[in-house]
Scaffold this active site. Structure first.
Site, PDB file in Angstrom:
ATOM      1  N   SER A   1       0.844  -1.185   0.000  1.00 53.87           N
ATOM      2  CA  SER A   1       0.000   0.000   0.000  1.00 53.87           C
ATOM      3  C   SER A   1       0.888   1.247   0.000  1.00 53.87           C
ATOM      4  CB  SER A   1      -0.959  -0.026   1.195  1.00 53.87           C
ATOM      5  OG  SER A   1      -2.016   0.895   1.017  1.00 53.87           O
TER       6      SER A   1
ATOM      7  N   GLU B   1      -1.252  -3.076  -7.961  1.00 54.94           N
ATOM      8  CA  GLU B   1      -2.500  -3.475  -7.319  1.00 54.94           C
ATOM      9  C   GLU B   1      -3.202  -2.202  -6.872  1.00 54.94           C
ATOM     10  OE1 GLU B   1      -3.338  -3.170  -3.858  1.00 54.94           O
ATOM     11  OE2 GLU B   1      -1.479  -2.127  -3.359  1.00 54.94           O
TER      12      GLU B   1
ATOM     13  N   HIS C   1      -4.457  -5.722  -1.410  1.00 53.82           N
ATOM     14  CA  HIS C   1      -5.217  -5.592  -0.169  1.00 53.82           C
ATOM     15  C   HIS C   1      -6.121  -6.805   0.020  1.00 53.82           C
ATOM     16  CE1 HIS C   1      -3.770  -1.526  -0.830  1.00 53.82           C
ATOM     17  NE2 HIS C   1      -4.149  -1.196   0.393  1.00 53.82           N
TER      18      HIS C   1
END
Length: 342
Positions: free
Chosen positions: A143, A240, A309
């Site tokens: 992230s 992602e 995630h």
């Protein structure tokens, strides 16, 4: 007139061989251009917990300590881990100081951020990249931690790892890859589990080799134009995302294309787009957007890899040579990502 070294090597057909030998300084140490591998983890090692981005609660730290105890690891907290400054886990200088201090602390063998959120981009100018290079150790996260992984790989020439943060779900799948890569020093092949719900989809078939680079798509695109990104030449790019409408994914991929990044890569992997929606307006599907941007590149590519995630996630070594197979949805490490020497 004396023959120059390069002329000598070329004359005797050794120029190609010379480029394959790691550059050394006069003292026999790796030069600043040599990629470094951190030392592997062992049972009983101490990991450092930091909060370089979003705010952390004390209960999350206690839960993380239990997870690492089960892995046979000890824990040391960063000095500013519970600080608060607006929506950040402390002021920029203090969060950067925790990163620098963990790298300089000889008792720490790996650094694991508590969580992502936002904030790592703000501390990049405050990191001591020379110090980090002189004390190479494992740094892992995902992230917003993408920022640190890419910047330290680029500026300190250190292998970093895209994988779980301290507050992640440390289940069997995630722990297996974490241990095999970071404890055992294996060169593993990563593939979605056969019994899992996640299926891969081919964008363009084929195999490709290159240096693995990537992370969260929005975080990565926010770094474009900065001096904190690695070289994209013939790399394997993985991305992602979470909570973004498809048109925003389209916008970010367009930015990577217009910045000249997509045209440099040798292969492409899209992981998971968790909680991504079509939005309220008429829309393309995510697959259509990926096909629009990636198919014209003529490179192997697929989507659906267990990156992002999600509970089950790979540990991906940034800066390591890999071979991908878009037909099988596999990422094969061609070398270990950690050093087993003391």
């Amino acid at each position: 007139m004396p023959i120059k070294r390069r002329e000598f090597l070329t004359t005797f057909g050794l120029a190609t061989l010379a480029t394959q030998i790691p550059a050394l300084t006069a003292q026999g140490k790796p030069s600043s251009n040599t990629i470094l591998k951190p030392l592997r983890l062992q049972m009983g090692d101490t990991v450092g917990l930091i909060a370089p981005a979003g705010i952390v609660d004390a209960k999350d730290i206690e839960a993380a300590k239990k997870s690492f105890l089960q892995l046979g690891l000890k824990v040391k907290q960063g000095k500013h881990i519970l600080d608060r400054y607006g929506y950040l886990a402390g002021r920029d200088a203090d969060r950067a100081d925790d990163v620098n201090s963990m790298f300089s602390d000889r008792s720490i063998k790996a650094i694991i951020p508590m969580r992502g959120g936002w904030g790592c981009n703000r501390i990049l100018p405050l990191l001591n990249y020379s110090l980090i290079r002189s004390h190479p150790k494992i740094l892992i996260g995902y992230s917003d931690i993408t920022t640190l992984l890419l910047a330290i790989n680029a500026r300190s020439r250190l292998i970093t790892f895209h994988g779980p943060v301290a507050t992640s779900t440390w289940n069997e799948f995630t722990v297996d890859y974490f241990k095999r890569i970071l404890f055992n020093g294996e060169a593993v092949t990563m593939q979605n589990s056969n019994g899992g719900e996640v299926r891969v989809g081919i964008i363009a078939p084929g195999k490709a080799r290159g240096k693995l680079i990537g992370g969260n798509l929005s975080v990565l695109t926010a770094m474009v134009g900065s001096p904190y990104l690695p070289s994209w030449n013939k790399s394997i790019l993985f991305v992602e995302e979470i909570g973004e409408d498809v048109y925003r994914v389209d916008r970010m991929l367009t930015q990577l294309k217009t910045a000249g990044i997509l045209h440099q890569i040798a292969g492409f992997i899209f992981g998971q787009c968790t909680n991504c929606s079509l939005g309220d307006e008429p829309s393309f599907t995510l697959i259509q957007v990926l096909q629009d941007h990636i198919l014209p590149l003529g490179i192997p590519a697929w989507y659906g890899s267990m990156i992002g995630h999600i509970k089950d996630k790979f540990t991906l070594p940034i800066g390591v040579e890999v071979e991908i197979d878009a037909n099988m949805g596999t990422i094969q490490m061609l070398e270990a990502a950690v050093s087993v020497e003391k």
